[in-house]
Design a protein around this motif. Structure first.
Motif, mmCIF file in Angstrom:
data_model
loop_
_atom_site.group_PDB
_atom_site.id
_atom_site.type_symbol
_atom_site.label_atom_id
_atom_site.label_comp_id
_atom_site.label_asym_id
_atom_site.label_seq_id
_atom_site.Cartn_x
_atom_site.Cartn_y
_atom_site.Cartn_z
ATOM 1 N N ASP A 187 -3.433 17.131 0.546
ATOM 2 C CA ASP A 187 -3.790 18.375 -0.120
ATOM 3 C C ASP A 187 -5.280 18.384 -0.477
ATOM 4 O O ASP A 187 -5.805 17.409 -1.007
ATOM 5 N N LEU A 188 -5.945 19.493 -0.161
ATOM 6 C CA LEU A 188 -7.362 19.626 -0.496
ATOM 7 C C LEU A 188 -7.523 20.168 -1.913
ATOM 8 O O LEU A 188 -6.737 20.999 -2.355
ATOM 9 N N PRO A 189 -8.557 19.737 -2.623
ATOM 10 C CA PRO A 189 -8.814 20.294 -3.955
ATOM 11 C C PRO A 189 -9.155 21.780 -3.845
ATOM 12 O O PRO A 189 -9.631 22.248 -2.808
ATOM 13 N N VAL B 248 0.853 -1.183 0.000
ATOM 14 C CA VAL B 248 0.000 0.000 0.000
ATOM 15 C C VAL B 248 0.890 1.234 0.000
ATOM 16 O O VAL B 248 1.829 1.327 0.776
ATOM 17 N N THR B 249 0.569 2.182 -0.869
ATOM 18 C CA THR B 249 1.336 3.425 -0.915
ATOM 19 C C THR B 249 0.383 4.610 -0.825
ATOM 20 O O THR B 249 -0.788 4.504 -1.200
ATOM 21 N N MET B 250 0.884 5.726 -0.289
ATOM 22 C CA MET B 250 0.121 6.967 -0.208
ATOM 23 C C MET B 250 0.670 7.931 -1.256
ATOM 24 O O MET B 250 1.881 8.072 -1.408
ATOM 25 N N ALA B 251 -0.234 8.591 -1.920
ATOM 26 C CA ALA B 251 0.186 9.592 -2.892
ATOM 27 C C ALA B 251 0.828 10.764 -2.147
ATOM 28 O O ALA B 251 0.467 11.069 -1.007
ATOM 29 N N ASP B 252 1.779 11.424 -2.779
ATOM 30 C CA ASP B 252 2.466 12.558 -2.147
ATOM 31 C C ASP B 252 1.498 13.689 -1.812
ATOM 32 O O ASP B 252 1.702 14.412 -0.845
ATOM 33 N N ASP B 253 0.439 13.834 -2.574
ATOM 34 C CA ASP B 253 -0.516 14.919 -2.341
ATOM 35 C C ASP B 253 -1.752 14.448 -1.556
ATOM 36 O O ASP B 253 -2.806 15.067 -1.602
#
Length: 76
Positions: free
Chosen positions: A66-68, A58-63
């Motif tokens: 971050d909120l849209p 499992v990996t987490m995106a770097d962003d």
């Protein structure tokens, strides 16, 4: 393997469960015919059993945090 009749199973259920938990194979019969086997339930729902099961998968995106654009303003 121990086989007991339905009437005996009803009157001695607690003892039969203890024997099954201890590893004994208990079969309950109706009219001399085996119909049910008592077996202990193995616990597989503990967190210790699954901890680390997906390690490295499992990996987490770097962003991730971050909120849209406009999202925070929409909720005040």
């Amino acid at each position: 393997m121990a086989q007991v009749g339905m009437h005996e199973a009803k009157t001695k259920l607690s003892q039969l469960v203890e024997r099954a938990e201890a590893g004994e194979d208990i079969v309950i019969a109706r009219h001399g015919k085996p119909v049910v086997r008592l077996t202990p339930v193995t616990s597989t729902s503990s967190m210790a059993a699954v901890r680390g099961a997906l390690h490295g998968q499992v990996t987490m995106a770097d962003d991730f945090d971050d909120l849209p654009d406009g999202f925070a303003e929409a909720f005040g």
